[in-house]
Design a protein around this motif. Sequence first.
Motif, PDB file in Angstrom:
ATOM      1  N   GLY A  65      38.848  49.305  42.067  1.00  0.00           N
ATOM      2  CA  GLY A  65      38.121  48.991  41.083  1.00  0.00           C
ATOM      3  C   GLY A  65      37.612  47.409  41.108  1.00  0.00           C
ATOM      4  N   HIS A  66      36.576  47.082  40.654  1.00  0.00           N
ATOM      5  CA  HIS A  66      36.063  45.710  40.894  1.00  0.00           C
ATOM      6  C   HIS A  66      35.608  45.303  39.392  1.00  0.00           C
ATOM      7  CE1 HIS A  66      37.040  45.930  45.079  1.00  0.00           C
ATOM      8  NE2 HIS A  66      35.865  46.655  45.381  1.00  0.00           N
ATOM      9  N   CYS A 132      37.695  38.577  41.466  1.00  0.00           N
ATOM     10  CA  CYS A 132      38.011  40.296  40.837  1.00  0.00           C
ATOM     11  C   CYS A 132      39.257  40.188  40.496  1.00  0.00           C
ATOM     12  CB  CYS A 132      37.768  41.294  41.978  1.00  0.00           C
ATOM     13  SG  CYS A 132      38.347  42.800  41.433  1.00  0.00           S
ATOM     14  N   PHE A 134      41.128  43.000  39.328  1.00  0.00           N
ATOM     15  CA  PHE A 134      42.016  44.146  39.831  1.00  0.00           C
ATOM     16  C   PHE A 134      43.157  43.622  40.395  1.00  0.00           C
ATOM     17  CE2 PHE A 134      43.145  47.856  41.814  1.00  0.00           C
ATOM     18  CZ  PHE A 134      42.356  48.906  41.208  1.00  0.00           C
ATOM     19  N   HIS A 137      43.659  42.033  44.131  1.00  0.00           N
ATOM     20  CA  HIS A 137      42.282  41.663  44.970  1.00  0.00           C
ATOM     21  C   HIS A 137      42.036  40.128  44.905  1.00  0.00           C
ATOM     22  CE1 HIS A 137      40.444  45.890  44.362  1.00  0.00           C
ATOM     23  NE2 HIS A 137      41.624  46.148  44.791  1.00  0.00           N
ATOM     24  N   MET A 141      38.792  38.511  47.096  1.00  0.00           N
ATOM     25  CA  MET A 141      37.651  38.695  46.206  1.00  0.00           C
ATOM     26  C   MET A 141      37.556  37.539  45.461  1.00  0.00           C
ATOM     27  SD  MET A 141      37.272  42.635  45.364  1.00  0.00           S
ATOM     28  CE  MET A 141      35.813  42.673  45.063  1.00  0.00           C
TER      29      MET A 141
HETATM   30 CU   LIG Z   1      38.555  44.087  43.133  1.00  0.00          CU
END
Ligand SMILES: [Cu+2]
Length: 148
Positions: A65-66, A132, A134, A137, A141
């Motif tokens: 997921g992001h 992000c 998540f 991440h 990210m």
């Molecule tokens: Cu992500």
Amino acid sequence: MKLFVPMILAGLALAPVAQARVCAVSIDSTDQMSFSSKEIKVAGDCSQVKLTLRHTGKLAATAMGHNWVLTQAADYQPVALAGMRMTLADSYLPKKDPRVLAHTAVIGGGQSTSVTFPTAALRKGGDYTFFCSFPGHFAMMKGRFVFG
Ligand SMILES: [Cu+2]
């Protein structure tokens, strides 16, 4: 946008009033745990930003997921670490945390989401980071958000 016409009428009556300007920006995310850009620029005369996040991969939100989260650069790591203790339902973010300036929901492959937020809380030339949240991440990210 039903409020828009009354706002224009009010603007005519009280001119000069700054024109509301919603600026649209977008970014893609992938199954390779990456964003498509390392920098997002928004002009200083934008009164609102509409950020659209797309997930061009195939993996589910529970696996890859992001989301897109905006904080001051100094708040990025503490907020990301606090988010790791939260759940998908909370978008992996601490609840009602004022350090979170804007964020989208967490999405999975093939999905897209957007958030519209005012720039009133942003300082022109300020140092902002998007990432992000998540779990795991945020180190890969992330990018710079430039306003002004
Ligand atoms: Cu992500």
